[in-house]
Scaffold this motif. Structure first.
Motif, short mmCIF file in Angstrom:
data_model
loop_
_atom_site.label_atom_id
_atom_site.label_comp_id
_atom_site.label_asym_id
_atom_site.label_seq_id
_atom_site.Cartn_x
_atom_site.Cartn_y
_atom_site.Cartn_z
N TYR A 275 76.94 33.95 -71.23
CA TYR A 275 76.23 34.90 -70.37
C TYR A 275 75.67 34.19 -69.13
O TYR A 275 75.81 34.67 -68.00
CB TYR A 275 75.10 35.57 -71.16
N THR A 276 75.04 33.03 -69.34
CA THR A 276 74.45 32.30 -68.22
C THR A 276 75.51 31.83 -67.25
O THR A 276 75.36 31.95 -66.02
CB THR A 276 73.66 31.09 -68.76
N ARG B 259 73.01 41.08 -63.17
CA ARG B 259 72.10 40.57 -64.19
C ARG B 259 71.02 41.58 -64.55
O ARG B 259 70.71 41.79 -65.71
CB ARG B 259 71.45 39.27 -63.70
N THR C 132 74.77 33.14 -75.38
CA THR C 132 73.81 32.89 -74.30
C THR C 132 74.39 31.98 -73.23
O THR C 132 74.22 32.22 -72.03
CB THR C 132 72.53 32.28 -74.88
N ARG C 133 75.11 30.95 -73.66
CA ARG C 133 75.71 30.03 -72.68
C ARG C 133 76.81 30.72 -71.86
O ARG C 133 76.91 30.51 -70.65
CB ARG C 133 76.27 28.81 -73.40
N HIS D 55 77.00 34.52 -64.88
CA HIS D 55 76.18 34.88 -63.72
C HIS D 55 76.04 33.72 -62.74
O HIS D 55 76.09 33.93 -61.52
CB HIS D 55 74.81 35.36 -64.19
N ASP D 56 75.87 32.50 -63.26
CA ASP D 56 75.69 31.36 -62.36
C ASP D 56 76.96 31.07 -61.56
O ASP D 56 76.88 30.64 -60.40
CB ASP D 56 75.29 30.12 -63.16
#
Length: 343
Positions: free
Chosen positions: A134-135, A97, A131-132, A138-139
């Protein structure tokens, strides 16, 4: 006399969408099963097909089709030296990240839907989806940092010279010197940066589920060349022989459902609502609330990665924790996983 001609289901749905959908979901005849405007049951999803290695030039690619929503994804790796990363630190548990090693990008093609006009800037929907994605990348910890590290091992003669010389090696940054102390005679000299480009060929609703499935399939298909750092030329050299696949540890799958209340019609519904799983573009325009659940059901145990709700006030916390939603998400996981793995 003119022959009898009836209007098609699609025509009725366009002429009077809200009343027509409500009439199908709550039929007057008890012997008729509830259905949507497209004929599907409320909990029925569109068939999912996945083709891997659809593109020649990326390191991994996939083509995913969910009904009339078609997405193609390509993953391409580029190397970056650690000395070119401004905030680089040798010991960093958030390197994916912090160093932006995963870069998703979504493009809604002009011909995919009438709502996307040519020549304009990226739409709000495209930026939100990026954005969703990308999140969630990582999550979910889908990609392991070890797969993106390019190590450099110092020659033995240089190690002996450094032991005899009290002065620090000017060729190493302070962060790399710390890394050498922790990892022996090697340190991370460069990283792979994965550019994940998602392109919508046809858009007919439920874009997040399709985009995420395409990214997941493309990452499982990715094979990175084996790279090494050449200190003499200060660059990374790669070979096409025996490319290395990514270590994808999980199989998170997204399941989206839209909430239809029927309040836009003059027919009272007494607070009833219907969950329409895998909604198409028309159903999304008729609903003002949706929910997305991302689950991973590997090893016969369901792991919920995220639950997100958008708009509306119908879905309560109790309903979000209900077994019916989790059952829908579990079945969706089986369908998408089988399409990706071919099992």
């Amino acid at each position: 006399m003119a022959p009898d001609a009836g209007l098609s289901r699609a025509t009725f749905a366009k002429l009077s969408p809200h009343p027509y959908l409500l009439a199908n979901l709550e039929p007057s005849d008890d012997h008729v099963a509830p259905a949507r405007s497209n004929g599907r049951a409320p909990d029925e999803v569109r068939p999912t097909t996945v083709n891997l290695s659809s593109l020649s030039h990326p390191h991994g690619s996939s083509l995913v089709r969910m009904g009339d929503t078609t997405v193609i994804c390509g993953v391409r790796g580029e190397t970056i030296l650690t000395q070119h990363i401004p905030n680089y630190r040798a010991s960093n548990e958030r390197e994916l990240r912090d160093y932006d090693l995963l870069v998703p990008n979504i493009e809604l093609a002009t011909g995919s839907s009438p709502q996307f006009l040519p020549g304009g800037p990226p739409t709000t929907l495209a930026q939100t989806l990026s954005t969703r994605i990308y999140t969630l990348l990582h999550d979910s910890k889908l990609v392991q940092p070890e797969d993106l590290r390019i190590w450099h091992t110092r020659p033995a003669e240089q190690v002996v010279a450094d032991d005899d010389n009290d002065e620090d090696d000017d060729d190493l940054m302070d962060e790399d010197k710390d890394a050498v102390e922790q990892n022996g005679d090697r340190y991370v000299a460069a990283y792979w940066v994965l550019y994940i480009d998602i392109f919508f060929i046809s858009f007919d609703g439920n874009p997040f589920d399709a985009a995420w499935a395409a990214a997941l399939a493309a990452l499982k298909d990715t094979r990175l060349p084996r790279g090494r750092y050449d200190s003499d030329r200060d660059m990374v050299l790669c070979t096409r022989k025996d490319p290395k696949p990514l270590t994808i540890t999980g199989m998170p799958v997204a399941c989206t459902a839209a909430v239809f209340t029927g309040k836009e019609t003059d027919r009272p519904t007494d607070g009833k609502f219907w969950l329409l799983v895998d909604p198409d573009r028309l159903e999304e325009s008729l609903c003002d609330e949706s929910i997305t659940i991302v689950v991973d059901c590997q090893e016969e145990a369901m792991r919920i990665l995220s639950i997100s709700k958008h708009g509306g006030v119908v879905l309560s916390p109790e309903l979000l924790r209900s077994k019916s939603l989790l059952k829908l998400a579990s079945q969706r996981w089986k369908d998408v996983t089988a399409a990706i793995t071919g099992n």
